[in-house]
Design a protein around this motif. Structure first.
Motif, PDB file in Angstrom:
ATOM      1  N   PHE A 183       0.829  -1.210   0.000  1.00  8.53           N
ATOM      2  CA  PHE A 183       0.000   0.000   0.000  1.00  8.53           C
ATOM      3  C   PHE A 183       0.861   1.257   0.000  1.00  8.53           C
ATOM      4  CE2 PHE A 183      -2.950  -3.020   2.241  1.00  8.53           C
ATOM      5  CZ  PHE A 183      -3.858  -3.126   1.190  1.00  8.53           C
ATOM      6  N   VAL A 184       1.958   1.234   0.770  1.00  4.25           N
ATOM      7  CA  VAL A 184       2.865   2.389   0.819  1.00  4.25           C
ATOM      8  C   VAL A 184       3.529   2.587  -0.546  1.00  4.25           C
ATOM      9  CG1 VAL A 184       4.975   3.281   1.885  1.00  4.25           C
ATOM     10  CG2 VAL A 184       3.248   2.165   3.300  1.00  4.25           C
ATOM     11  N   THR A 185       3.891   1.497  -1.206  1.00  3.50           N
ATOM     12  CA  THR A 185       4.563   1.573  -2.505  1.00  3.50           C
ATOM     13  C   THR A 185       3.679   2.234  -3.563  1.00  3.50           C
ATOM     14  OG1 THR A 185       5.782  -0.442  -1.978  1.00  3.50           O
ATOM     15  CG2 THR A 185       5.744   0.212  -4.277  1.00  3.50           C
ATOM     16  N   VAL A 186       2.364   1.927  -3.543  1.00  5.69           N
ATOM     17  CA  VAL A 186       1.461   2.480  -4.560  1.00  5.69           C
ATOM     18  C   VAL A 186       0.637   3.653  -4.040  1.00  5.69           C
ATOM     19  CG1 VAL A 186       1.323   0.299  -5.793  1.00  5.69           C
ATOM     20  CG2 VAL A 186      -0.378   0.821  -4.057  1.00  5.69           C
ATOM     21  N   ASN A 187       0.961   4.152  -2.837  1.00 12.12           N
ATOM     22  CA  ASN A 187       0.256   5.279  -2.213  1.00 12.12           C
ATOM     23  C   ASN A 187      -1.244   5.010  -2.096  1.00 12.12           C
ATOM     24  OD1 ASN A 187       2.661   6.780  -2.034  1.00 12.12           O
ATOM     25  ND2 ASN A 187       2.420   7.451  -4.143  1.00 12.12           N
ATOM     26  N   GLY A 188      -1.608   3.771  -1.742  1.00  9.89           N
ATOM     27  CA  GLY A 188      -3.012   3.401  -1.623  1.00  9.89           C
ATOM     28  C   GLY A 188      -3.414   3.079  -0.206  1.00  9.89           C
ATOM     29  N   THR A 189      -2.724   3.660   0.772  1.00  7.34           N
ATOM     30  CA  THR A 189      -3.013   3.355   2.174  1.00  7.34           C
ATOM     31  C   THR A 189      -4.419   3.834   2.534  1.00  7.34           C
ATOM     32  OG1 THR A 189      -0.681   3.708   2.625  1.00  7.34           O
ATOM     33  CG2 THR A 189      -2.123   3.561   4.515  1.00  7.34           C
ATOM     34  N   GLY A 190      -5.201   2.944   3.137  1.00 14.65           N
ATOM     35  CA  GLY A 190      -6.530   3.315   3.620  1.00 14.65           C
ATOM     36  C   GLY A 190      -7.641   3.232   2.600  1.00 14.65           C
ATOM     37  N   GLY A 191      -7.373   2.805   1.393  1.00 11.26           N
ATOM     38  CA  GLY A 191      -8.411   2.766   0.365  1.00 11.26           C
ATOM     39  C   GLY A 191      -9.101   1.436   0.201  1.00 11.26           C
ATOM     40  N   TYR A 192      -8.567   0.393   0.849  1.00  9.71           N
ATOM     41  CA  TYR A 192      -9.090  -0.948   0.626  1.00  9.71           C
ATOM     42  C   TYR A 192      -9.292  -1.687   1.947  1.00  9.71           C
ATOM     43  CZ  TYR A 192      -7.061   0.157  -3.922  1.00  9.71           C
ATOM     44  OH  TYR A 192      -6.727   0.767  -5.099  1.00  9.71           O
ATOM     45  N   ASP A 193     -10.366  -2.477   1.994  1.00  9.78           N
ATOM     46  CA  ASP A 193     -10.589  -3.401   3.111  1.00  9.78           C
ATOM     47  C   ASP A 193     -10.041  -4.760   2.694  1.00  9.78           C
ATOM     48  OD1 ASP A 193     -11.848  -1.514   4.661  1.00  9.78           O
ATOM     49  OD2 ASP A 193     -13.868  -2.122   4.092  1.00  9.78           O
ATOM     50  N   ILE A 201      -1.510  -9.411  -1.241  1.00  9.40           N
ATOM     51  CA  ILE A 201      -2.000  -8.027  -1.361  1.00  9.40           C
ATOM     52  C   ILE A 201      -1.444  -7.375  -2.620  1.00  9.40           C
ATOM     53  CG2 ILE A 201      -1.864  -5.720  -0.327  1.00  9.40           C
ATOM     54  CD1 ILE A 201      -2.047  -7.116   2.429  1.00  9.40           C
ATOM     55  N   SER A 202      -0.165  -7.618  -2.899  1.00 13.88           N
ATOM     56  CA  SER A 202       0.458  -7.059  -4.101  1.00 13.88           C
ATOM     57  C   SER A 202      -0.221  -7.577  -5.358  1.00 13.88           C
ATOM     58  CB  SER A 202       1.942  -7.403  -4.141  1.00 13.88           C
ATOM     59  OG  SER A 202       2.604  -6.890  -3.018  1.00 13.88           O
ATOM     60  N   ARG A 203      -0.516  -8.872  -5.395  1.00 11.89           N
ATOM     61  CA  ARG A 203      -1.198  -9.461  -6.553  1.00 11.89           C
ATOM     62  C   ARG A 203      -2.588  -8.867  -6.735  1.00 11.89           C
ATOM     63  NH1 ARG A 203       0.062 -15.973  -6.230  1.00 11.89           N
ATOM     64  NH2 ARG A 203       2.089 -15.896  -7.251  1.00 11.89           N
ATOM     65  N   ALA A 204      -3.291  -8.626  -5.621  1.00  9.08           N
ATOM     66  CA  ALA A 204      -4.632  -8.038  -5.698  1.00  9.08           C
ATOM     67  C   ALA A 204      -4.575  -6.599  -6.221  1.00  9.08           C
ATOM     68  CB  ALA A 204      -5.301  -8.075  -4.339  1.00  9.08           C
ATOM     69  N   LEU A 205      -3.572  -5.838  -5.779  1.00 10.60           N
ATOM     70  CA  LEU A 205      -3.422  -4.453  -6.254  1.00 10.60           C
ATOM     71  C   LEU A 205      -3.149  -4.415  -7.752  1.00 10.60           C
ATOM     72  CD1 LEU A 205      -1.360  -2.923  -3.321  1.00 10.60           C
ATOM     73  CD2 LEU A 205      -3.675  -2.287  -3.978  1.00 10.60           C
ATOM     74  N   VAL A 206      -2.334  -5.359  -8.250  1.00  9.85           N
ATOM     75  CA  VAL A 206      -2.041  -5.418  -9.688  1.00  9.85           C
ATOM     76  C   VAL A 206      -3.294  -5.795 -10.465  1.00  9.85           C
ATOM     77  CG1 VAL A 206      -0.768  -6.725 -11.440  1.00  9.85           C
ATOM     78  CG2 VAL A 206       0.416  -5.857  -9.441  1.00  9.85           C
ATOM     79  N   GLU A 207      -4.106  -6.691  -9.875  1.00  4.73           N
ATOM     80  CA  GLU A 207      -5.349  -7.096 -10.534  1.00  4.73           C
ATOM     81  C   GLU A 207      -6.328  -5.929 -10.623  1.00  4.73           C
ATOM     82  OE1 GLU A 207      -8.537 -10.636  -9.798  1.00  4.73           O
ATOM     83  OE2 GLU A 207      -6.429 -11.096  -9.358  1.00  4.73           O
ATOM     84  N   MET A 208      -6.301  -5.050  -9.611  1.00  6.42           N
ATOM     85  CA  MET A 208      -7.174  -3.878  -9.625  1.00  6.42           C
ATOM     86  C   MET A 208      -6.700  -2.840 -10.634  1.00  6.42           C
ATOM     87  SD  MET A 208      -8.203  -2.901  -5.803  1.00  6.42           S
ATOM     88  CE  MET A 208      -9.200  -3.974  -4.818  1.00  6.42           C
ATOM     89  N   ASN A 209      -5.382  -2.589 -10.630  1.00 11.37           N
ATOM     90  CA  ASN A 209      -4.829  -1.550 -11.488  1.00 11.37           C
ATOM     91  C   ASN A 209      -3.482  -2.018 -12.015  1.00 11.37           C
ATOM     92  OD1 ASN A 209      -3.949   0.763 -12.719  1.00 11.37           O
ATOM     93  ND2 ASN A 209      -4.397   2.112 -11.003  1.00 11.37           N
ATOM     94  N   ALA A 210      -3.379  -2.253 -13.312  1.00 10.72           N
ATOM     95  CA  ALA A 210      -2.154  -2.784 -13.923  1.00 10.72           C
ATOM     96  C   ALA A 210      -0.999  -1.786 -13.866  1.00 10.72           C
ATOM     97  CB  ALA A 210      -2.423  -3.180 -15.370  1.00 10.72           C
ATOM     98  N   GLU A 211      -1.274  -0.512 -13.608  1.00 10.25           N
ATOM     99  CA  GLU A 211      -0.215   0.497 -13.527  1.00 10.25           C
ATOM    100  C   GLU A 211       0.642   0.326 -12.273  1.00 10.25           C
ATOM    101  OE1 GLU A 211      -2.093   4.285 -13.804  1.00 10.25           O
ATOM    102  OE2 GLU A 211      -2.935   3.876 -15.782  1.00 10.25           O
ATOM    103  N   PHE A 212       0.136  -0.405 -11.292  1.00  9.48           N
ATOM    104  CA  PHE A 212       0.898  -0.650 -10.058  1.00  9.48           C
ATOM    105  C   PHE A 212       1.995  -1.694 -10.261  1.00  9.48           C
ATOM    106  CE2 PHE A 212      -3.132   0.426  -7.440  1.00  9.48           C
ATOM    107  CZ  PHE A 212      -2.871   1.777  -7.571  1.00  9.48           C
ATOM    108  N   ARG A 213       1.898  -2.502 -11.317  1.00  4.94           N
ATOM    109  CA  ARG A 213       2.799  -3.642 -11.502  1.00  4.94           C
ATOM    110  C   ARG A 213       4.284  -3.269 -11.515  1.00  4.94           C
ATOM    111  NH1 ARG A 213       2.688  -8.891 -12.604  1.00  4.94           N
ATOM    112  NH2 ARG A 213       4.412  -9.765 -13.783  1.00  4.94           N
TER     113      ARG A 213
END
Length: 128
Positions: free
Chosen positions: A50-60, A81-93
């Motif tokens: 979450f810190v890497t993609v600046n997405g802290t606090g946006g997901y349960d 969690i990393s795999r789920a973030l990539v599945e949500m937004n491919a730009e995080f990969r």
């Protein structure tokens, strides 16, 4: 956005997570993650994606984890969690790949061999 579920592994720990958009609560095996992973180091490992993609606090995140020790469980959850973030937004990969969060660490404990005290340790040698 609906619910995304992914899997992460490390040593003998297996972590299954369910991620939805929300307020930022992380629940591990029915407990708050700060209660399940009491040390600050393990909590930091869990929050690294979450810190890497600046997405802290946006997901349960709801986590089911079993096997291994607490360190292996925390790293398995980080991978899920990393795999789920990539599945949500491919730009995080690229950012997550650069940090090594998407790579499965295949190192396992070496098995004990017969005639030895441990995997490589020999029994004490007595000359007399």
């Amino acid at each position: 956005m609906d619910r995304i579920n992914t899997l992460g592994r490390r040593k003998t720990a297996i972590s299954r997570i369910y991620m939805t958009a929300g307020s930022g609560t992380i629940t591990v095996n029915g407990k708050d993650y700060k209660e399940y992973f009491p040390t600050e180091v393990l909590q930091i490992i869990l929050n690294q994606p979450f810190v890497t993609v600046n997405g802290t606090g946006g997901y349960d995140v709801k986590v089911n984890v079993r096997g291994g020790g607490v360190s292996g469980q925390a790293e398995a959850t980080r991978m899920a969690i990393s795999r789920a973030l990539v599945e949500m937004n491919a730009e995080f990969r690229p950012a997550l790949k650069k940090e090594g969060f998407l790579t499965r660490d295949s190192r396992m404990v070496e098995r004990k061999k017969y005639g030895r005290a441990k995997a490589r340790r020999r029994f004490q040698f007595s000359k007399r």
